[in-house]
Every structure is written in structure tokens, then in C-alpha cells.
Design an enzyme around this catalytic site. Sequence first.
Site: not given
Length: 259
Positions: A25, A54, A67, A127
Site C-alpha cells: 500500500h 496515488d 494522497h 490510484e
Amino acid sequence: HRPCSRVSKQISGMKPWPYPRIIAHRGGGALAPENTLAGIRKAKELGFAGVEFDVMLAADAIPILMHDERLERTTSGSGAIAQTAYRELLKLDAGSWFSRAHAGEPVPSFERAGRLCLELGLWANIEIKPAKGFEAQTGTAAALLARELWRGAPVQPLLSSFQPAALAAARQVAPELPRGALTDGIPADWESWMQKLDCVSLHCDYRMLLPQQARAVRDAGYWLFCYTVNDAAIARVLFDWGVDAIVTDRLDLIPPDFS
């Protein structure tokens, strides 16, 4: 005209999930500053084959890894990302908040992070994390750069987002790149959303997933991805339900070969 729908459906029907099942992550999870090159290197060092991070746009439309919409939590700066040019971001420290050992870690551009993933042989779940009001612009920029970076690569990255407008923009400019729809809980109209955006995978909060929902997603021919799973026992239950992959912060507790 939707040039990718047939291709996407063929991809989504593939079994099994063709990417790593355990994904680090925001790069290095809890073991490195998030969304940094140091985090990506940490994942590789520990044997992980895939990372998630991200992508947001700086004020000059350069895609970076971040993020939050603001700088305060993970950098030495302050203010909104969308109002800060990349040249200013390069002056910031994105590692000291995590540990003294990471002091001076830079805010990386998406280009640098993507090139590092390719160099290290890491698969990427990208993402698309737009600042409010920049959904389509961020989706377009992230997809175009991903297409260029991974051109000719044997395995393409997976683009995902909570923002339908970002996914729609990504599909428009790079329809060949697979897309995943991010959601908290799985909404009642999830399948129409997946079809509209030509997504191949559904990404949801594991805490809001029911086993019958997992079966429904898989039975419909889509892959199912859960975030953020930090307990090995929970990961095992999710895999028993048919979940294809999980993203984790606990790279120390859920190893890359976990099954």
C-alpha cells in the site's frame, strides 16, 4: 463509441487474477514514508511484486505521488497540492515525518515512480487521486503517462479511482489500459457502473464486504480487490470468499507469498 468494451470484458473474464495477490500500500506500507521512491524500493527489498500508489496533479499539471490534497501531513510544506508547482514540491522533505532515516526524501513525480517500478520489475496499481475539480484532467494525465511509460511492457499497470470522471477520462485517452472502480461499500448499482466505465475489477473496503457480494462480483466476471487488509487471518477469510487480491500496510505481517 466505446472501443474497449469487448476487450475489457475479455480481460475481466480471465482466471485467475494475473497480477500479484498481495500488494504493498502506497509503496512501502507502514515500513516507509508513503508515496515515495523509498517506499517502492522497500516493497521490492521485502520481495513484493506489486505496489499501489496515488497520483495527483501539481499546479503545473505534472503528475506526482500524493494522497492528500494538502502538503502538511506528509511533507515539510504547507498549502494545496493543486496550487503548488512541481519545482516547489521538489524543495520539500517527504520523509522526515516518518523517520529521521528518511529525512530529505523527495516528493516523486509519477514519471520517476513509474520508471522505478519498471526498473525493479514491480507491477503497479495506480490510484488516480484527483484534487477536487481536477477529476478529468488528472485521469487524462495519469493514463497518458502510464501508457507512455509502460509502452511495450509485458504487463500493464491497473488504473483505479473513486472518481468516475477520472476513470472515464482515462478510458477515453488510453482505452487499452485496464481500469478498476474504487468504492467504500459495494453499491446496489455496482454492475452498471462497472459496465459504463469498462472496468475489469472492483476495489472495495474489506470491512464493508459481504461474502455474497464477493460471489456476485466474481460470478459477473469481474476481479475483486480489497483494501487495506492488515491482518493475516482476515486476508485468509477474504481469499476464501474469492477475493483476488488485497493491498496491505503490514508488509511485515502479510508476506508477498501469503496464500
